[in-house]
Design an enzyme around this catalytic site. Structure first.
Site, PDB file in Angstrom:
ATOM      1  N   LYS A  28      37.689  54.169  24.528  1.00 20.57           N
ATOM      2  CA  LYS A  28      37.351  54.454  25.923  1.00 20.57           C
ATOM      3  C   LYS A  28      38.153  53.494  26.798  1.00 20.57           C
ATOM      4  CE  LYS A  28      34.892  52.959  28.959  1.00 20.57           C
ATOM      5  NZ  LYS A  28      35.877  53.138  30.047  1.00 20.57           N
TER       6      LYS A  28
ATOM      7  N   GLU B 107      36.540  40.303  23.242  1.00 25.55           N
ATOM      8  CA  GLU B 107      37.593  39.554  23.943  1.00 25.55           C
ATOM      9  C   GLU B 107      37.198  39.553  25.408  1.00 25.55           C
ATOM     10  OE1 GLU B 107      39.972  37.938  22.631  1.00 25.55           O
ATOM     11  OE2 GLU B 107      40.130  38.752  20.610  1.00 25.55           O
TER      12      GLU B 107
ATOM     13  N   CYS C 292      43.622  37.705  31.375  1.00 27.43           N
ATOM     14  CA  CYS C 292      42.552  36.818  30.907  1.00 27.43           C
ATOM     15  C   CYS C 292      43.132  35.455  30.546  1.00 27.43           C
ATOM     16  CB  CYS C 292      41.870  37.439  29.702  1.00 27.43           C
ATOM     17  SG  CYS C 292      43.055  37.896  28.433  1.00 27.43           S
TER      18      CYS C 292
ATOM     19  N   GLU D 215      36.655  33.145  37.231  1.00 25.62           N
ATOM     20  CA  GLU D 215      37.950  33.711  36.866  1.00 25.62           C
ATOM     21  C   GLU D 215      38.547  34.332  38.136  1.00 25.62           C
ATOM     22  OE1 GLU D 215      37.589  37.040  34.139  1.00 25.62           O
ATOM     23  OE2 GLU D 215      39.423  36.442  33.123  1.00 25.62           O
TER      24      GLU D 215
HETATM   25  P1  NAD Z   1      35.218  45.298  32.742  1.00 22.10           P
HETATM   26  O1  NAD Z   1      34.313  44.486  31.882  1.00 22.10           O
HETATM   27  O2  NAD Z   1      34.738  45.687  34.076  1.00 22.10           O
HETATM   28  O3  NAD Z   1      35.616  46.642  31.997  1.00 22.10           O
HETATM   29  C1  NAD Z   1      36.161  46.648  30.703  1.00 22.10           C
HETATM   30  C2  NAD Z   1      35.878  47.990  30.074  1.00 22.10           C
HETATM   31  O4  NAD Z   1      34.471  48.151  29.920  1.00 22.10           O
HETATM   32  C3  NAD Z   1      36.358  49.189  30.883  1.00 22.10           C
HETATM   33  O5  NAD Z   1      36.789  50.192  30.004  1.00 22.10           O
HETATM   34  C4  NAD Z   1      35.094  49.620  31.601  1.00 22.10           C
HETATM   35  O6  NAD Z   1      35.123  50.983  31.979  1.00 22.10           O
HETATM   36  C5  NAD Z   1      34.068  49.370  30.538  1.00 22.10           C
HETATM   37  N1  NAD Z   1      32.701  49.190  31.023  1.00 22.10           N
HETATM   38  C6  NAD Z   1      32.300  48.721  32.231  1.00 22.10           C
HETATM   39  N2  NAD Z   1      30.953  48.705  32.278  1.00 22.10           N
HETATM   40  C7  NAD Z   1      30.505  49.155  31.086  1.00 22.10           C
HETATM   41  C8  NAD Z   1      29.209  49.358  30.515  1.00 22.10           C
HETATM   42  N3  NAD Z   1      28.101  49.079  31.180  1.00 22.10           N
HETATM   43  N4  NAD Z   1      29.148  49.830  29.256  1.00 22.10           N
HETATM   44  C9  NAD Z   1      30.254  50.098  28.556  1.00 22.10           C
HETATM   45  N5  NAD Z   1      31.494  49.928  29.027  1.00 22.10           N
HETATM   46  C10 NAD Z   1      31.628  49.456  30.278  1.00 22.10           C
HETATM   47  O7  NAD Z   1      36.581  44.478  32.821  1.00 22.10           O
HETATM   48  P2  NAD Z   1      37.894  44.867  33.627  1.00 22.10           P
HETATM   49  O8  NAD Z   1      37.636  44.578  35.061  1.00 22.10           O
HETATM   50  O9  NAD Z   1      38.388  46.205  33.236  1.00 22.10           O
HETATM   51  O10 NAD Z   1      38.942  43.809  33.025  1.00 22.10           O
HETATM   52  C11 NAD Z   1      39.027  42.515  33.467  1.00 22.10           C
HETATM   53  C12 NAD Z   1      38.284  41.571  32.543  1.00 22.10           C
HETATM   54  O11 NAD Z   1      38.769  41.729  31.215  1.00 22.10           O
HETATM   55  C13 NAD Z   1      38.527  40.118  32.895  1.00 22.10           C
HETATM   56  O12 NAD Z   1      37.325  39.407  32.818  1.00 22.10           O
HETATM   57  C14 NAD Z   1      39.495  39.651  31.811  1.00 22.10           C
HETATM   58  O13 NAD Z   1      39.456  38.277  31.545  1.00 22.10           O
HETATM   59  C15 NAD Z   1      39.055  40.448  30.650  1.00 22.10           C
HETATM   60  N6  NAD Z   1      40.125  40.544  29.663  1.00 22.10           N
HETATM   61  C16 NAD Z   1      39.998  39.827  28.512  1.00 22.10           C
HETATM   62  C17 NAD Z   1      41.012  39.858  27.581  1.00 22.10           C
HETATM   63  C18 NAD Z   1      40.891  39.078  26.306  1.00 22.10           C
HETATM   64  O14 NAD Z   1      41.620  39.395  25.384  1.00 22.10           O
HETATM   65  N7  NAD Z   1      40.031  38.091  26.214  1.00 22.10           N
HETATM   66  C19 NAD Z   1      42.145  40.641  27.804  1.00 22.10           C
HETATM   67  C20 NAD Z   1      42.247  41.367  28.983  1.00 22.10           C
HETATM   68  C21 NAD Z   1      41.204  41.312  29.913  1.00 22.10           C
END
Ligand code: NAD
Length: 487
Positions: A184, A260, A294, A391
């Site tokens: 997803k 992650e 991230c 962040e």
């Molecule tokens: P997010 O947590 O808002 O969304 C991530 C994913 O989860 C998306 O596909 C989103 O649609 C889905 N999602 C959102 N709410 C959900 C729920 N209730 N249930 C299931 N799925 C849900 O994050 P984002 O804004 O897309 O990305 C930014 C974040 O990702 C930052 O905090 C960044 O640090 C982190 N990130 C971490 C890494 C790593 O490897 N540690 C890499 C890239 C990004």
């Protein structure tokens, strides 16, 4: 960018769910609009998976599971190798697509495609190395045989900031290990994920092995899949906030989690560092993906004596960035992904300035279309300022001065996050000592980029659980089985 250019990039890009080897609309026909963050305009719409589509994808992955697990590792490896080649061949098309839906620059997008494709190559090589062990039991009575088995149907959830690499970093090891998956992608960037699905279909991944379901109904769709006892793995990349919620959901069916999550990387500059090199490293660590990573350096700790010079050099480099549409190859900073992300960055800066920090460059939004935020450097940032504790996810560099090594370590580790830390020094003994003192899963020592498909990527504390990349990444998609043998 002209409409003709946009139409060329979007031509033939799949816009439906990829389910059981076929393109399908959502069961209730709903769609998700996709926007170009540089203009704020809608560029496409994709199918918006429903809960029943999610369960249909689990059905397909479950049905395909035994056949894929029984496929010889060499055959799985060769399919992944072809995926690496097909992705590499299509670099320009995929990079333009990433720019269009994510906003990053063309250079960053090309870099991402190369990085993303490497996960297919690396895991093509790892597919034949899911080795087990055999040993004599300490009592001498029997042998302890340990085999590695595919963990089973895996749900993969990815963010928008690296729409290609976060997908391949999960699909690569899952397929290598013999697992089938439902991906997803983030609803901001579904086009890249669907383009990758098309590549996987073309290179011979059997129907049902990879399913890709964009959905703006992430909560209910992912929850329904995790509640299904046939799902055995959740691999999530995204914010710590959503990660915590998904861990709670996964607990119900005891699904194995790999998480992650967010980061808040400290960047330490010692007075003995090569300052010009430190600024180059800082620019990479801060500005890759416009700060939307991230791994982005979030807090700059600079030793007394060189702080003023480092801040001035960094501000000069930041102010020289050219902002604009990422498809213009001369642009070095694109927009943030959406209005909410830009608003959050603006609030963090305003809150920090209100606490007494000074703006060296940038610091305020200019009128115009798109979600641009200027490169910003803040000095005299007080302890507890929001840019230090949260962040940032944008092109903002707060600078804090420290006196000695012990203070720099204490400041760097003062965070609930522990993804990556950066250290700049000419003294290797100090560099390694400080690196080992960092409570983070990764450290960049005189280096602004740590991501590498061959290395274990991941964090400590609330930055996550488990590792992606390297051999560790393969093991996350396996379960060991121990057989006590007499022979
Ligand atoms: P997010 O947590 O808002 O969304 C991530 C994913 O989860 C998306 O596909 C989103 O649609 C889905 N999602 C959102 N709410 C959900 C729920 N209730 N249930 C299931 N799925 C849900 O994050 P984002 O804004 O897309 O990305 C930014 C974040 O990702 C930052 O905090 C960044 O640090 C982190 N990130 C971490 C890494 C790593 O490897 N540690 C890499 C890239 C990004």
């Amino acid at each position: 960018m002209t409409t003709v250019e946009q139409d060329t990039i979007l031509r033939d890009v799949p816009l439906e769910l990829f389910l059981d080897g076929a393109w399908r609309s959502a069961s209730d026909g709903l769609r998700i609009p996709v926007y170009d963050p540089a203009t704020g305009k809608e560029i496409a719409s994709v199918a918006n998976a429903s809960v029943s589509d999610g369960i249909a994808a689990v059905d397909a992955a479950h049905k395909a599971g035994p056949g894929w697990a029984a496929t010889p590792p060499r055959v799985r490896a060769e399919i992944l190798r072809r995926a690496f080649e097909a992705m590499t061949d299509r670099t320009e098309k995929l990079a333009a697509l990433i720019v269009l839906e994510n906003g990053k620059t063309l250079a960053d997008a090309r870099g991402e495609v190369a990085y993303a494709a490497e996960f297919f190559r690396w895991y093509a090589e790892e597919a034949v190395r899911a080795v087990g062990t055999v040993q004599l039991a300490p009592s001498g009575a029997n042998r302890i045989l340990v085999v590695r088995k595919p963990i089973g149907v895996s749900v993969l959830v990815t963010p928008w900031n690296f729409p290609a690499a976060m997908a391949t970093r999960k699909i690569g090891p899952a397929l290598a290990a013999g697992c089938t998956v439902v991906l997803k992608p983030a609803s901001e960037t579904p086009l890249t994920a669907l383009a990758i699905a098309e590549i996987l279909m073309e290179v011979g991944v059997p129907a049902g092995v990879v399913n890709v379901l964009p959905s703006a109904r992430s909560g209910p769709v992912v929850q329904a899949m995790l509640d299904d006892a046939r799902v055995r793995k959740l691999s999530f990349t995204g914010s710590t906030e959503v990660g915590r919620r998904l861990l709670a959901t996964a607990a119900k069916t005891v699904v194995s989690p790999s998480m992650e999550l967010g980061g808040n990387a400290p960047f330490i500059v010692f007075a003995d560092a090569d300052l010009d090199a430190a600024v180059d490293i800082a620019m990479v660590a801060k500005m890759r993906n416009g700060g939307e990573a991230c791994t982005a350096a979030n807090r700059f700790y600079v030793q007394q004596g060189v702080a003023a010079r480092f801040t001035a050099l960094l501000a000069e480099r930041m102010a020289a960035q050219k902002m604009g549409h990422g498809l213009d190859a001369s642009v070095s900073l694109g927009p943030l992904v959406n209005a909410a992300t830009r608003e959050k960055v603006a609030q963090l800066v305003e809150g920090t300035v209100a606490m007494g920090a000074s703006v060296v460059t940038g610091g305020s939004i200019k009128d115009g279309p798109g979600y641009f935020y200027p490169p910003t450097v803040l000095a005299e940032v007080p302890p507890g300022a929001p840019v230090l504790t949260e962040e940032i996810f944008g092109p903002v560099a707060p600078v804090v001065v420290f006196d000695d090594e012990a203070e720099s370590i204490a400041m760097a580790n003062d965070s609930e996050y522990g993804l990556v830390s950066y250290v700049c020094t000419r003294d290797l003994a100090r560099g390694l000592r400080v690196a080992e003192a960092m409570d983070s899963g990764m450290v960049g020592l005189n280096r602004g980029i740590v991501s590498d498909p061959a290395a274990p990527f991941g964090g400590t504390k609330q930055s996550g659980l488990g590792r992606e990349g390297g051999h560790d990444g393969l093991l996350e998609f396996t379960e060991s089985q121990y057989i006590a043998v007499n022979w």
